[in-house]
Design a protein around this motif. Structure first.
Motif, PDB file in Angstrom:
ATOM      1  N   VAL A 115      79.081  32.104  38.791  1.00  0.00           N
ATOM      2  CA  VAL A 115      79.774  32.880  39.819  1.00  0.00           C
ATOM      3  C   VAL A 115      80.896  33.747  39.262  1.00  0.00           C
ATOM      4  O   VAL A 115      81.293  34.743  39.862  1.00  0.00           O
ATOM      5  CB  VAL A 115      80.298  31.939  40.933  1.00  0.00           C
ATOM      6  N   PHE A 116      81.391  33.411  38.072  1.00  0.00           N
ATOM      7  CA  PHE A 116      82.499  34.172  37.484  1.00  0.00           C
ATOM      8  C   PHE A 116      82.026  35.198  36.455  1.00  0.00           C
ATOM      9  O   PHE A 116      82.418  36.362  36.512  1.00  0.00           O
ATOM     10  CB  PHE A 116      83.514  33.218  36.827  1.00  0.00           C
ATOM     11  N   THR A 117      81.179  34.776  35.537  1.00  0.00           N
ATOM     12  CA  THR A 117      80.858  35.639  34.398  1.00  0.00           C
ATOM     13  C   THR A 117      79.436  36.199  34.408  1.00  0.00           C
ATOM     14  O   THR A 117      79.140  37.128  33.658  1.00  0.00           O
ATOM     15  CB  THR A 117      81.055  34.865  33.068  1.00  0.00           C
ATOM     16  N   GLN A 118      78.549  35.647  35.227  1.00  0.00           N
ATOM     17  CA  GLN A 118      77.162  36.121  35.251  1.00  0.00           C
ATOM     18  C   GLN A 118      76.661  36.233  36.692  1.00  0.00           C
ATOM     19  O   GLN A 118      75.622  35.711  37.060  1.00  0.00           O
ATOM     20  CB  GLN A 118      76.274  35.175  34.426  1.00  0.00           C
ATOM     21  N   ASN A 119      77.412  36.956  37.480  1.00  0.00           N
ATOM     22  CA  ASN A 119      77.149  37.034  38.911  1.00  0.00           C
ATOM     23  C   ASN A 119      75.939  37.900  39.258  1.00  0.00           C
ATOM     24  O   ASN A 119      75.470  37.876  40.389  1.00  0.00           O
ATOM     25  CB  ASN A 119      78.390  37.558  39.645  1.00  0.00           C
ATOM     26  N   ASN A 120      75.447  38.691  38.308  1.00  0.00           N
ATOM     27  CA  ASN A 120      74.259  39.518  38.547  1.00  0.00           C
ATOM     28  C   ASN A 120      73.004  38.923  37.901  1.00  0.00           C
ATOM     29  O   ASN A 120      71.931  39.500  37.995  1.00  0.00           O
ATOM     30  CB  ASN A 120      74.472  40.939  38.017  1.00  0.00           C
ATOM     31  N   PHE A 121      73.149  37.764  37.251  1.00  0.00           N
ATOM     32  CA  PHE A 121      72.023  37.126  36.573  1.00  0.00           C
ATOM     33  C   PHE A 121      71.429  36.023  37.446  1.00  0.00           C
ATOM     34  O   PHE A 121      72.165  35.255  38.070  1.00  0.00           O
ATOM     35  CB  PHE A 121      72.468  36.506  35.251  1.00  0.00           C
ATOM     36  N   SER A 122      70.105  35.933  37.451  1.00  0.00           N
ATOM     37  CA  SER A 122      69.447  34.811  38.104  1.00  0.00           C
ATOM     38  C   SER A 122      69.180  33.727  37.066  1.00  0.00           C
ATOM     39  O   SER A 122      69.485  33.886  35.879  1.00  0.00           O
ATOM     40  CB  SER A 122      68.123  35.271  38.730  1.00  0.00           C
ATOM     41  N   ASN A 123      68.578  32.639  37.520  1.00  0.00           N
ATOM     42  CA  ASN A 123      68.191  31.571  36.595  1.00  0.00           C
ATOM     43  C   ASN A 123      66.864  31.879  35.894  1.00  0.00           C
ATOM     44  O   ASN A 123      66.422  31.125  35.030  1.00  0.00           O
ATOM     45  CB  ASN A 123      68.076  30.244  37.344  1.00  0.00           C
ATOM     46  N   THR A 124      66.218  32.997  36.248  1.00  0.00           N
ATOM     47  CA  THR A 124      64.952  33.406  35.641  1.00  0.00           C
ATOM     48  C   THR A 124      65.176  34.599  34.724  1.00  0.00           C
ATOM     49  O   THR A 124      65.710  35.621  35.165  1.00  0.00           O
ATOM     50  CB  THR A 124      63.915  33.769  36.733  1.00  0.00           C
ATOM     51  N   ASP A 125      64.782  34.482  33.481  1.00  0.00           N
ATOM     52  CA  ASP A 125      64.984  35.568  32.523  1.00  0.00           C
ATOM     53  C   ASP A 125      64.263  36.827  32.986  1.00  0.00           C
ATOM     54  O   ASP A 125      63.089  36.798  33.352  1.00  0.00           O
ATOM     55  CB  ASP A 125      64.441  35.142  31.151  1.00  0.00           C
ATOM     56  N   GLY A 126      65.000  37.964  32.983  1.00  0.00           N
ATOM     57  CA  GLY A 126      64.418  39.238  33.389  1.00  0.00           C
ATOM     58  C   GLY A 126      64.560  39.549  34.860  1.00  0.00           C
ATOM     59  O   GLY A 126      64.149  40.621  35.313  1.00  0.00           O
ATOM     60  N   VAL A 127      65.158  38.642  35.643  1.00  0.00           N
ATOM     61  CA  VAL A 127      65.398  38.871  37.078  1.00  0.00           C
ATOM     62  C   VAL A 127      66.897  38.929  37.324  1.00  0.00           C
ATOM     63  O   VAL A 127      67.629  38.004  36.949  1.00  0.00           O
ATOM     64  CB  VAL A 127      64.756  37.768  37.953  1.00  0.00           C
ATOM     65  N   PHE A 128      67.338  40.018  37.950  1.00  0.00           N
ATOM     66  CA  PHE A 128      68.759  40.253  38.202  1.00  0.00           C
ATOM     67  C   PHE A 128      69.003  40.415  39.703  1.00  0.00           C
ATOM     68  O   PHE A 128      68.074  40.662  40.473  1.00  0.00           O
ATOM     69  CB  PHE A 128      69.231  41.515  37.458  1.00  0.00           C
ATOM     70  N   PHE A 129      70.273  40.287  40.089  1.00  0.00           N
ATOM     71  CA  PHE A 129      70.676  40.421  41.488  1.00  0.00           C
ATOM     72  C   PHE A 129      71.712  41.535  41.653  1.00  0.00           C
ATOM     73  O   PHE A 129      72.500  41.792  40.740  1.00  0.00           O
ATOM     74  CB  PHE A 129      71.324  39.131  42.006  1.00  0.00           C
ATOM     75  N   ALA A 130      71.739  42.136  42.843  1.00  0.00           N
ATOM     76  CA  ALA A 130      72.819  43.059  43.197  1.00  0.00           C
ATOM     77  C   ALA A 130      72.965  43.111  44.709  1.00  0.00           C
ATOM     78  O   ALA A 130      71.982  43.004  45.448  1.00  0.00           O
ATOM     79  CB  ALA A 130      72.550  44.463  42.652  1.00  0.00           C
ATOM     80  N   GLY A 131      74.207  43.267  45.157  1.00  0.00           N
ATOM     81  CA  GLY A 131      74.465  43.445  46.583  1.00  0.00           C
ATOM     82  C   GLY A 131      74.597  42.152  47.355  1.00  0.00           C
ATOM     83  O   GLY A 131      74.883  41.085  46.805  1.00  0.00           O
TER      84      GLY A 131
END
Length: 337
Positions: free
Chosen positions: A293-309
């Motif tokens: 939640v602090f340093t990787q807020n756009n990363f999912s737990n699946t490699d190659g999948v990202f989040f935004a918004g």
């Protein structure tokens, strides 16, 4: 050329698509509806500046270029890993093979029918904040009988901070939206009495407190601290409210011509399907769970999948756009590594 699938064409998806396509990547912007823009496309004016939502949205859309292909009326039917890429099957059996997936599925507006005691869908003069915004867009804010309201009340935190409906979180934008809409009503109908029934006013950002001050000093909006317990209807189809002024410690009964329910954000239903297909995790509030939640807020737990918004939680428009730009930068770095 690397390829990216962005799932959801609200403002986060549009902004990320613009940034990534300008960096030379092929972008597929997947949208389940026949138009892009998400919730912002349904809005008239935005707080705190009262800027027209259409202007903001058009400014974002015009930055899309021909490397960003928008796929309308499309939903993910299947998604799986194929070597280091993702194979996606969309509605109509359209197949995509992409290097990265960026999830920008946004949020769902709380369905006000779930709060039966407030009368939405039961009483004709109970509407939601989204319904009111559509009236503003059409320049036609009237009661069911076609007459302008003489008394109007807003109820804050409908579907937010409410353990009974399973949403303990604050939706972040409802207080400011209620104050903005109250001011707009007074601009349209200066003689209309306007009441805001709130739990706590969370005016946390720059100029929000100024907007709240103006609502009182310029427009004479009445603010009453207390959660609505029940709404009924009299023979004239006015809405009768039972509430409490918790500052005065007294029960209160109000009769209004129009009741506006400030419906909050909750996790998007389509995310549940994506979670299964992509192996994603949701947090206790239903929103997508980030890697950190602090340093990787756009990363999912699946490699190659990202989040935004807002798929990861309630955000304002500036926060959403900033998050989309951050995600685009991280996706580009990932593809270049």
């Amino acid at each position: 050329m690397k390829s990216i699938a962005i799932i959801g064409a609200g403002i986060a998806g549009i902004e990320a698509a613009s940034r990534l396509s300008k960096q030379g990547h092929k972008v597929y912007l997947i949208e389940k509806n026949p138009e892009i823009g998400g919730h912002v496309a349904q809005w008239d004016r935005l707080f705190p500046s009262q800027e027209e939502a259409e202007i903001v949205l058009n400014d974002l859309i015009k930055n899309l270029n021909n490397r960003a292909e928008v796929l309308f009326n499309s939903e993910v039917q299947h998604c799986g890993k194929k070597d280091r890429q993702f194979e996606i099957i969309l509605t109509g059996n359209k197949n995509l093979l992409v290097d990265v997936i960026l999830v920008t599925t946004g949020f769902d507006t709380f369905r006000a029918q779930r709060k039966e005691e407030y009368g939405y869908g039961i009483y004709e003069n109970v509407i939601t904040s989204t319904d009111l915004e559509q009236m503003f867009k059409k320049h036609n804010v009237v009661c069911k009988n076609g007459n302008p309201p003489k008394r109007l009340a807003f109820v804050h935190c409908v579907g937010s901070r409410d353990e009974k409906v399973g949403n303990r979180h604050c939706s972040k934008v409802c207080c400011a939206t209620a104050v903005k809409q109250a001011c707009e009503i007074k601009e349209l109908y200066p003689d209309c009495e306007v009441f805001n029934l709130y739990m706590d006013l969370r005016m946390f950002d720059r100029h929000f407190e100024d907007m709240y001050h103006e609502a009182q000093s310029k427009y004479y909006v009445n603010f009453i601290r207390g959660r609505l317990s029940e709404a009924g209807e009299n023979k004239d189809h006015q809405v009768v409210l039972k509430t409490e002024d918790t500052l005065a410690g007294k029960p209160l009964k109000l009769t209004v011509d129009l009741l506006v329910l400030m419906t909050g954000m909750e996790a998007c239903d389509t995310q549940k399907t994506l979670n299964t297909k992509l192996g994603l995790r949701s947090d206790t509030d239903g929103f997508l769970s980030t890697k950190d939640v602090f340093t990787q807020n756009n990363f999912s737990n699946t490699d190659g999948v990202f989040f935004a918004g807002t798929c990861t939680g309630p955000k304002t428009i500036p926060e959403t756009l900033a998050d989309a730009r951050a995600a685009a930068s991280l996706v580009n770095a990932y593809l270049m590594s």
